[in-house]
Motif scaffolding. Structure first.
Motif, mmCIF file in Angstrom:
data_model
loop_
_atom_site.group_PDB
_atom_site.id
_atom_site.type_symbol
_atom_site.label_atom_id
_atom_site.label_comp_id
_atom_site.label_asym_id
_atom_site.label_seq_id
_atom_site.Cartn_x
_atom_site.Cartn_y
_atom_site.Cartn_z
ATOM 1 N N THR A 36 0.706 5.267 0.850
ATOM 2 C CA THR A 36 -0.130 6.330 1.414
ATOM 3 C C THR A 36 0.560 7.680 1.253
ATOM 4 O O THR A 36 1.786 7.755 1.134
ATOM 5 C CB THR A 36 -0.426 6.099 2.913
ATOM 6 O OG1 THR A 36 0.801 5.825 3.569
ATOM 7 C CG2 THR A 36 -1.358 4.946 3.132
ATOM 8 N N GLU A 72 -5.341 5.396 0.662
ATOM 9 C CA GLU A 72 -4.123 4.674 0.274
ATOM 10 C C GLU A 72 -4.304 4.054 -1.096
ATOM 11 O O GLU A 72 -5.415 3.763 -1.528
ATOM 12 C CB GLU A 72 -3.755 3.608 1.305
ATOM 13 C CG GLU A 72 -4.809 2.559 1.512
ATOM 14 C CD GLU A 72 -4.448 1.600 2.642
ATOM 15 O OE1 GLU A 72 -3.666 1.992 3.526
ATOM 16 O OE2 GLU A 72 -4.953 0.477 2.619
ATOM 17 N N THR A 119 0.857 -1.189 0.000
ATOM 18 C CA THR A 119 0.000 0.000 0.000
ATOM 19 C C THR A 119 0.898 1.244 0.000
ATOM 20 O O THR A 119 1.952 1.252 0.642
ATOM 21 C CB THR A 119 -0.905 0.079 1.259
ATOM 22 O OG1 THR A 119 -0.064 0.025 2.411
ATOM 23 C CG2 THR A 119 -1.924 -1.032 1.301
ATOM 24 N N HIS A 132 -3.330 11.218 -1.076
ATOM 25 C CA HIS A 132 -4.696 11.741 -0.977
ATOM 26 C C HIS A 132 -4.686 13.278 -1.033
ATOM 27 O O HIS A 132 -3.786 13.921 -0.488
ATOM 28 C CB HIS A 132 -5.364 11.268 0.324
ATOM 29 C CG HIS A 132 -4.639 11.738 1.536
ATOM 30 N ND1 HIS A 132 -3.536 11.094 2.037
ATOM 31 C CD2 HIS A 132 -4.838 12.812 2.340
ATOM 32 C CE1 HIS A 132 -3.097 11.746 3.088
ATOM 33 N NE2 HIS A 132 -3.859 12.789 3.303
#
Ligand code: TA6
Length: 298
Positions: free
Chosen positions: A183, A205, A181, A186
């Motif tokens: 992250t 994510e 993942t 966003h």
């Protein structure tokens, strides 16, 4: 090519070496962390932090002939990203012979020591034939215990503004890309393929379950790549954008220098200046840096 190494060359420390037949420098610290950089492309080809495993993906089918781009590690993309201009795809820096200016180490420095290598590339007949500008680029790779810094600096010795796009096209090694993942993207604007329009990334994510080839503009924060027990912080300075790429199964099968399942073990997270070309005034310089830090669970 031999370069300045003020501390001499002793066993288990950094050294001029060959890597798959290419001139390279291996940076080594007493804590066991290493990085290998080839003069061809000034490309980091391996990074192993202290106590850990290899963190960069280098294709087992990579071409080390010194005539084609090397698939993996950290290709330096300059002065053109992808096909955003008339130059060969991704510019010429990744297939140029860079000069090793210097490498040095301070194994006794605090927190396990420090080693770095500096490469340079400047305009010559071959680059001017493709891109009629004077420039001097420098690539600095610095290794500390759990951290790798890669910095690209571009000086403009000419009399007109120098404009380019660029990236550190970092191939990160993952155990299985579908379990990884990413992250931190966003709220950033993602360029829609083939257009200048953007869409705000709303997901907390990113998970890669298909082909991805996205440019995120003006990413304001470091990213975190989690992959099982491994975690890597990815920070940029100077580079405003981030490119995320995985060719997935079909495109990977079309790449002669990738094994069929290679896409499963890599994710490119690239620190880039793509959305708005960098402009460097005469006599000035620009720099961008990517920092990778391991945050592995004990
Ligand atoms: O950075 C992403 C990208 O531009 C993709 O479109 C993809 O094709 C990749 O780079 C690799 O390009 P290359 O010329 O090395 O095959």
């Amino acid at each position: 090519m031999s370069a300045k190494n003020p501390l001499g060359n002793t066993p288990n420390t950094s050294a001029n070496t060959q890597f798959h037949g290419l001139d390279a420098v291996r940076l080594t610290l007493p804590d066991g962390s290493t990085a290998v950089i080839s003069a061809f492309g000034a490309q980091v080809l391996s990074w192993v932090p202290a106590g850990g495993g290899e963190r960069l993906y280098l294709s087992p089918k990579a071409d080390f002939s010194g005539k084609a781009p090397i698939r993996g590690g950290v290709p330096v993309i300059f002065p053109q990203f992808a096909e955003r201009g008339p130059l060969p795809r991704h510019g010429f820096a990744r297939t140029a012979a860079w000069a090793l200016e210097e490498w040095r180490e301070q194994p006794e420095a605090e927190e396990g020591g420090f080693a770095c290598a500096v490469y340079s590339l400047q305009a010559d007949e071959a680059t001017r034939a493709l891109w009629p500008h004077d420039f001097k680029a420098e690539l600095t790779v610095a290794l500390t215990r759990d951290r790798l810094d890669i910095e690209l600096e571009v000086e403009n010795p000419g009399s007109e503004a120098l404009e380019f796009t660029c990236a550190l096209h970092t191939y990160l090694r993952v155990k299985e890309v579908e379990n990884a993942t990413l992250t931190g993207l966003h709220g950033s604007r993602r360029l829609l393929p083939g257009s200048q329009e953007t869409k705000i990334e709303s997901g907390p994510e990113l998970m890669v379950e298909d082909e991805v080839d996205d440019v995120y503009l003006n990413v304001p924060r470091p990213l975190l790549l989690k992959d099982g027990r491994q975690a890597l912080a990815i920070a940029s300075e100077g580079f405003t954008d981030v490119v995320v790429w995985n060719p997935w199964e079909t495109k990977c099968a079309g790449l002669p220098d990738m094994p069929a399942n290679g896409f499963r073990h890599m994710l490119c997270v690239e620190s880039a200046a793509v959305g708005k070309p960098v402009s460097v005034a005469p006599g000035e310089a620009w720099w961008g840096r990517q920092t990778l830090v391991t945050l592995d669970a004990a």
